[in-house]
Design an enzyme around this catalytic site. Structure first.
Site, PDB file in Angstrom:
ATOM      1  N   LYS A  14     113.999 -24.449 -17.093  1.00  0.00           N
ATOM      2  CA  LYS A  14     115.137 -25.485 -16.384  1.00  0.00           C
ATOM      3  C   LYS A  14     113.962 -26.757 -15.832  1.00  0.00           C
ATOM      4  O   LYS A  14     113.994 -27.701 -16.337  1.00  0.00           O
ATOM      5  CB  LYS A  14     115.914 -25.109 -15.263  1.00  0.00           C
ATOM      6  N   ARG A  89     124.987 -23.314  -9.517  1.00  0.00           N
ATOM      7  CA  ARG A  89     124.774 -21.834 -10.019  1.00  0.00           C
ATOM      8  C   ARG A  89     125.946 -20.997  -9.699  1.00  0.00           C
ATOM      9  O   ARG A  89     125.854 -19.981  -9.654  1.00  0.00           O
ATOM     10  CB  ARG A  89     123.610 -21.341  -8.803  1.00  0.00           C
ATOM     11  N   ARG A 128     103.857 -16.664 -14.370  1.00  0.00           N
ATOM     12  CA  ARG A 128     103.937 -17.653 -13.533  1.00  0.00           C
ATOM     13  C   ARG A 128     103.520 -16.955 -11.843  1.00  0.00           C
ATOM     14  O   ARG A 128     102.716 -17.435 -11.377  1.00  0.00           O
ATOM     15  CB  ARG A 128     105.185 -18.278 -13.165  1.00  0.00           C
ATOM     16  N   ARG A 134     104.641 -18.042  -5.552  1.00  0.00           N
ATOM     17  CA  ARG A 134     105.951 -17.921  -4.865  1.00  0.00           C
ATOM     18  C   ARG A 134     106.515 -16.459  -4.866  1.00  0.00           C
ATOM     19  O   ARG A 134     106.081 -15.494  -5.467  1.00  0.00           O
ATOM     20  CB  ARG A 134     106.781 -18.427  -6.204  1.00  0.00           C
ATOM     21  N   ARG A 145     116.896 -11.421  -9.218  1.00  0.00           N
ATOM     22  CA  ARG A 145     117.570 -12.706  -9.666  1.00  0.00           C
ATOM     23  C   ARG A 145     118.212 -12.796 -10.909  1.00  0.00           C
ATOM     24  O   ARG A 145     119.278 -13.604 -11.358  1.00  0.00           O
ATOM     25  CB  ARG A 145     116.425 -13.539  -9.760  1.00  0.00           C
TER      26      ARG A 145
HETATM   27  P1  B4P Z   1     110.415 -22.768 -15.088  1.00  0.00           P
HETATM   28  O1  B4P Z   1     110.696 -24.255 -15.852  1.00  0.00           O
HETATM   29  O2  B4P Z   1     109.993 -23.172 -13.796  1.00  0.00           O
HETATM   30  O3  B4P Z   1     111.809 -21.963 -14.912  1.00  0.00           O
HETATM   31  P2  B4P Z   1     113.275 -22.348 -13.927  1.00  0.00           P
HETATM   32  O4  B4P Z   1     114.171 -21.829 -14.966  1.00  0.00           O
HETATM   33  O5  B4P Z   1     113.325 -23.812 -13.515  1.00  0.00           O
HETATM   34  O6  B4P Z   1     112.969 -21.459 -12.718  1.00  0.00           O
HETATM   35  P3  B4P Z   1     113.748 -20.827 -11.594  1.00  0.00           P
HETATM   36  O7  B4P Z   1     115.044 -20.288 -11.900  1.00  0.00           O
HETATM   37  O8  B4P Z   1     112.802 -19.765 -11.225  1.00  0.00           O
HETATM   38  O9  B4P Z   1     113.909 -21.530 -10.301  1.00  0.00           O
HETATM   39  P4  B4P Z   1     114.455 -22.516  -9.339  1.00  0.00           P
HETATM   40  O10 B4P Z   1     113.600 -23.393  -8.647  1.00  0.00           O
HETATM   41  O11 B4P Z   1     115.614 -23.366  -9.776  1.00  0.00           O
HETATM   42  O12 B4P Z   1     109.948 -21.857 -16.025  1.00  0.00           O
HETATM   43  C1  B4P Z   1     109.537 -20.449 -15.606  1.00  0.00           C
HETATM   44  C2  B4P Z   1     107.978 -20.061 -16.244  1.00  0.00           C
HETATM   45  O13 B4P Z   1     108.217 -20.143 -17.662  1.00  0.00           O
HETATM   46  C3  B4P Z   1     107.072 -21.400 -15.876  1.00  0.00           C
HETATM   47  O14 B4P Z   1     105.671 -20.633 -15.688  1.00  0.00           O
HETATM   48  C4  B4P Z   1     107.013 -22.136 -17.407  1.00  0.00           C
HETATM   49  O15 B4P Z   1     105.694 -22.587 -17.542  1.00  0.00           O
HETATM   50  C5  B4P Z   1     107.083 -21.138 -18.451  1.00  0.00           C
HETATM   51  N1  B4P Z   1     107.585 -21.648 -19.783  1.00  0.00           N
HETATM   52  C6  B4P Z   1     108.479 -22.797 -19.487  1.00  0.00           C
HETATM   53  N2  B4P Z   1     109.145 -22.931 -20.911  1.00  0.00           N
HETATM   54  C7  B4P Z   1     108.346 -22.196 -21.555  1.00  0.00           C
HETATM   55  C8  B4P Z   1     108.248 -22.047 -23.034  1.00  0.00           C
HETATM   56  N3  B4P Z   1     109.186 -22.963 -23.914  1.00  0.00           N
HETATM   57  N4  B4P Z   1     107.524 -21.147 -23.542  1.00  0.00           N
HETATM   58  C9  B4P Z   1     106.865 -20.150 -22.737  1.00  0.00           C
HETATM   59  N5  B4P Z   1     106.719 -20.399 -21.262  1.00  0.00           N
HETATM   60  C10 B4P Z   1     107.519 -21.306 -20.749  1.00  0.00           C
HETATM   61  O16 B4P Z   1     115.329 -21.431  -8.034  1.00  0.00           O
HETATM   62  C11 B4P Z   1     114.576 -20.492  -7.283  1.00  0.00           C
HETATM   63  C12 B4P Z   1     115.459 -20.041  -6.370  1.00  0.00           C
HETATM   64  O17 B4P Z   1     116.192 -20.836  -5.355  1.00  0.00           O
HETATM   65  C13 B4P Z   1     116.742 -19.084  -6.895  1.00  0.00           C
HETATM   66  O18 B4P Z   1     116.467 -17.808  -6.972  1.00  0.00           O
HETATM   67  C14 B4P Z   1     117.688 -19.204  -5.323  1.00  0.00           C
HETATM   68  O19 B4P Z   1     117.474 -18.406  -4.365  1.00  0.00           O
HETATM   69  C15 B4P Z   1     117.471 -20.690  -5.026  1.00  0.00           C
HETATM   70  N6  B4P Z   1     118.445 -21.608  -5.516  1.00  0.00           N
HETATM   71  C16 B4P Z   1     118.012 -22.683  -6.234  1.00  0.00           C
HETATM   72  N7  B4P Z   1     119.090 -23.399  -6.383  1.00  0.00           N
HETATM   73  C17 B4P Z   1     120.033 -22.884  -5.804  1.00  0.00           C
HETATM   74  C18 B4P Z   1     121.478 -23.143  -5.825  1.00  0.00           C
HETATM   75  N8  B4P Z   1     122.038 -24.209  -6.564  1.00  0.00           N
HETATM   76  N9  B4P Z   1     122.441 -22.287  -5.117  1.00  0.00           N
HETATM   77  C19 B4P Z   1     121.916 -21.078  -4.424  1.00  0.00           C
HETATM   78  N10 B4P Z   1     120.408 -20.727  -4.513  1.00  0.00           N
HETATM   79  C20 B4P Z   1     119.605 -21.681  -5.329  1.00  0.00           C
END
Ligand code: B4P
Length: 191
Positions: A14, A89, A128, A134, A145
């Protein structure tokens, strides 16, 4: 005005794809994960509450997140629209977002669901974790998660299917390939 939700399990890309969408479509960006991590870094009251949930792989309570999101939305100046990254979420968050936007005469135009298998998610997040520092990028918390995603977050898909804005995006491949799929989905909706 183009309002986009980018959705998917932890590690589905995302944040990664949001960067591409912002550059290409010129949208404002709201990432609830980024806001929470900034609050934790600054040691604010909100940050302290958030850290206790994030460290356990749980969702931060809806009341906290919804208030935080509303404040951010009110201060964001974007004439082109907004990408909501990691929010909503829960179905309660999706409903609250709908009401917040309706007050502004707006709605979510496109919901993009990044579809990625569990093993790939775990591999990406462990990778990551080697450099991110993190607290939630370790195997035990990653598994928690994903379980939280399946029970509390996946139902949000049905909310947007009912709204008619849901688009499934195959989330495996290069970042550029996935972004091409996203561009097609957004262009089809914006046309
Ligand atoms: P990211 O792009 O970082 O993944 P994400 O889906 O954004 O991450 P996440 O769900 O962990 O985080 P969030 O901050 O929202 O990619 C992950 C990895 O994959 C990276 O290393 C990237 O380089 C790699 N990658 C990406 N694309 C790739 C591809 N095509 N091929 C290979 N590798 C690839 O949330 C963190 C925490 O915050 C949650 O668990 C929760 O506790 C809290 N939180 C956030 N929003 C909330 C909400 N709305 N409600 C309640 N809690 C919330």
């Amino acid at each position: 005005m183009l309002n986009v939700v980018i959705f998917g399990p932890p590690g589905s890309g995302k944040g990664t794809q949001s960067e591409q969408i912002i550059d290409y479509f010129g949208l404002g960006h709201i990432s609830t994960g980024d806001i929470l991590r900034a609050e934790i870094k600054e040691g604010t009251e909100l940050g302290k509450i958030a850290a206790s949930f994030i460290d356990r792989g749980e969702l931060v309570p809806d009341s906290t997140i919804i208030g935080m999101l509303e404040n951010k939305l009110n201060t964001l100046k974007s004439s082109k629209g907004v990408i909501f990254d990691g929010f909503p979420r829960t179905v309660a968050q999706a409903q609250a977002l709908k009401e917040m936007l309706a007050k502004r005469g707006e709605s979510i135009d496109v919901m993009l669901n990044l579809e990625v298998e569990r093993q790939e998610l775990i591999a990406r997040l462990l990778k990551r974790g080697e450099t991110s520092g993190r607290s939630d990028d370790n195997l035990e918390t990653i598994e928690k998660r994903i379980a939280v995603y399946e029970t509390q977050t996946a139902p949000v898909m049905d909310f947007y299917k009912a709204e008619g804005s849901y688009h499934g995006i195959q989330g495996v491949g290069s970042v550029a390939e996935i972004f091409e799929r996203i561009k097609e989905a957004i262009s089809a909706c914006a046309a």
